[in-house]
Design an enzyme around this catalytic site. Structure first.
Site, PDB file in Angstrom:
ATOM      1  N   ASP A  67     -32.442  46.665 -15.794  1.00 44.63           N
ATOM      2  CA  ASP A  67     -33.691  47.295 -16.212  1.00 44.63           C
ATOM      3  C   ASP A  67     -33.469  48.711 -16.733  1.00 44.63           C
ATOM      4  O   ASP A  67     -32.379  49.260 -16.646  1.00 44.63           O
ATOM      5  CB  ASP A  67     -34.707  47.306 -15.056  1.00 44.63           C
ATOM      6  CG  ASP A  67     -34.066  47.650 -13.711  1.00 44.63           C
ATOM      7  OD1 ASP A  67     -33.075  48.413 -13.682  1.00 44.63           O
ATOM      8  OD2 ASP A  67     -34.549  47.156 -12.687  1.00 44.63           O
ATOM      9  N   ASN A 136     -41.195  46.377  -1.201  1.00 50.31           N
ATOM     10  CA  ASN A 136     -42.223  45.331  -1.316  1.00 50.31           C
ATOM     11  C   ASN A 136     -41.622  43.985  -1.734  1.00 50.31           C
ATOM     12  O   ASN A 136     -42.335  43.067  -2.082  1.00 50.31           O
ATOM     13  CB  ASN A 136     -43.317  45.749  -2.308  1.00 50.31           C
ATOM     14  CG  ASN A 136     -42.786  45.996  -3.714  1.00 50.31           C
ATOM     15  OD1 ASN A 136     -41.597  45.819  -3.993  1.00 50.31           O
ATOM     16  ND2 ASN A 136     -43.668  46.413  -4.618  1.00 50.31           N
ATOM     17  N   HIS A 138     -39.523  43.534  -4.285  1.00 53.50           N
ATOM     18  CA  HIS A 138     -39.234  43.366  -5.711  1.00 53.50           C
ATOM     19  C   HIS A 138     -37.726  43.344  -5.951  1.00 53.50           C
ATOM     20  O   HIS A 138     -36.949  43.951  -5.216  1.00 53.50           O
ATOM     21  CB  HIS A 138     -39.932  44.431  -6.570  1.00 53.50           C
ATOM     22  CG  HIS A 138     -39.310  45.798  -6.535  1.00 53.50           C
ATOM     23  ND1 HIS A 138     -39.946  46.889  -5.988  1.00 53.50           N
ATOM     24  CD2 HIS A 138     -38.126  46.268  -7.000  1.00 53.50           C
ATOM     25  CE1 HIS A 138     -39.184  47.956  -6.119  1.00 53.50           C
ATOM     26  NE2 HIS A 138     -38.060  47.611  -6.730  1.00 53.50           N
ATOM     27  N   GLU A 143     -42.330  42.842  -9.850  1.00 54.85           N
ATOM     28  CA  GLU A 143     -43.207  43.262  -8.774  1.00 54.85           C
ATOM     29  C   GLU A 143     -43.947  42.067  -8.157  1.00 54.85           C
ATOM     30  O   GLU A 143     -44.014  40.983  -8.752  1.00 54.85           O
ATOM     31  CB  GLU A 143     -44.225  44.273  -9.308  1.00 54.85           C
ATOM     32  CG  GLU A 143     -43.611  45.546  -9.874  1.00 54.85           C
ATOM     33  CD  GLU A 143     -43.143  46.525  -8.802  1.00 54.85           C
ATOM     34  OE1 GLU A 143     -43.168  46.159  -7.607  1.00 54.85           O
ATOM     35  OE2 GLU A 143     -42.742  47.653  -9.157  1.00 54.85           O
TER      36      GLU A 143
END
Length: 250
Positions: A67, A136, A138, A143
Site C-alpha cells: 500500500d 481492528n 485490518h 478495513e
C-alpha cells in the site's frame, strides 16, 4: 495454519526473517510481497544484517508493496516508498527497478490500481506475502466491512487507523485520509502468507481473527481459508490464542 510463538519482539523478528530468507534462498528470483509499519522493522533489520554478512542476496528478487498513502510523494518521510528505502532497499542488493510501490501521487488513482494488478500478474504472482495486522483486524489498508473480492483499490481510512498512524506524523491532522492498497483478493492469491504480530495490544484481535468466524468485520479472519499461512508472534500477542486452546510451536 502454522503458528510460532516467540519469546519477544526480537525473537519474533528473527523467526519471521528466517522464513523470508529461506524463500529467497530456495527461489532467488521470487516475488516478495512486503509490508510497512512498526512490526516489520525488526525483520528488515535482520535481513539486512544477513545480507551484510554475505549469507543472503536479493540480486534476483522482486518486490511489491501492499500500500501507499494518497498524496504523499516517494520522498516524503512518511511515505511507504521512503520507509522501504530507509529500512530495507537502500541496504541490500535488490535492483531498484525490481522494487514496486504504489504511486500515491498518481493523477488517476483507479488506473494506478489497475496497473498494479497487471504488474502483479505480469510478475507471475506473489510467492510470499508478508503481513502485519491492525488493531481492528485490518490487513494492508483493507478495513472492516471491505469486500473480500477487491483487488488493488482506493481506501477511505477509518478513524481508528488514522489514530493508530498519527504517531508517525506531527499531528493526526497530517495523516492522509486515503490510501491505495492491495485488496484481499491480491493477498489471498499469494502462494504463501506470513503474518507477524507483536504486543499485548494485539492479543484480543489476534484471537478473534483466528478462532472466530470468517467475517468482513475482521478482515484478517479470511486468512483462515488460505492453504499456506504462517503466523509468527511474540508471547504477548499470542497468549489469548494459547488460552483458547490453539496449538502453537515454540
Amino acid at each position: 495454519m502454522r503458528i510460532y510463538q516467540a519469546e519477544d519482539y526480537k525473537a519474533m523478528s528473527r523467526r519471521a526473517a528466517n522464513i523470508i530468507s529461506a524463500q529467497v534462498i530456495y527461489k532467488p528470483d521470487c516475488v516478495l510481497g512486503l509490508a510497512t509499519g512498526g512490526t516489520p522493522v525488526g525483520i528488515y533489520q535482520q535481513l539486512v544484517q544477513w545480507f551484510k554478512k554475505g549469507d543472503l542476496s536479493f540480486a534476483e528478487t522482486k518486490s511489491v508493496n501492499l500500500d501507499e498513502y494518497v498524496g504523499l510523494s516517494p520522498h516524503h518521510e512518511q511515505s511507504y516508498r521512503y520507509f522501504m528505502q530507509s529500512n530495507l532497499f537502500d541496504h541490500i542488493d535488490i535492483k531498484p527497478e525490481n522494487t514496486h510501490v504504489l504511486n500515491g501521487l498518481a493523477k488517476d488513482a483507479a488506473e494506478e490500481c489497475a496497473a498494479y494488478n497487471r504488474l502483479i500478474r505480469g510478475l507471475g504472482g506473489i510467492d510470499l506475502q508478508l503481513l502485519g495486522m491492525g488493531h481492528n483486524g485490518h490487513i494492508a489498508f483493507n478495513e472492516p466491512g471491505d469486500d473480500f473480492g477487491l483487488e488493488t483499490h482506493v481506501v477511505n481510512l477509518t478513524e481508528s487507523t488514522i489514530a493508530a498512524n498519527a504517531r508517525f506524523f506531527a499531528s493526526a491532522d497530517e495523516v492522509p485520509r486515503h490510501a491505495l492498497s492491495m485488496g484481499i483478493k491480491n493477498i489471498m492469491n499469494a502462494r504463501r502468507i506470513l503474518i507477524v504480530v507483536s504486543g499485548e495490544e494485539k492479543a484480543d484481535i489476534v484471537c478473534q481473527a483466528f478462532t472466530g468466524h470468517v467475517t468482513k468485520e475482521v478482515p484478517a479472519s479470511i486468512l483462515q481459508l488460505h492453504p499456506d499461512v504462517t503466523l509468527v508472534g511474540d508471547k504477548a500477542a499470542l497468549h489469548k490464542l494459547v488460552e483458547a486452546g490453539v496449538s502453537v510451536c515454540g
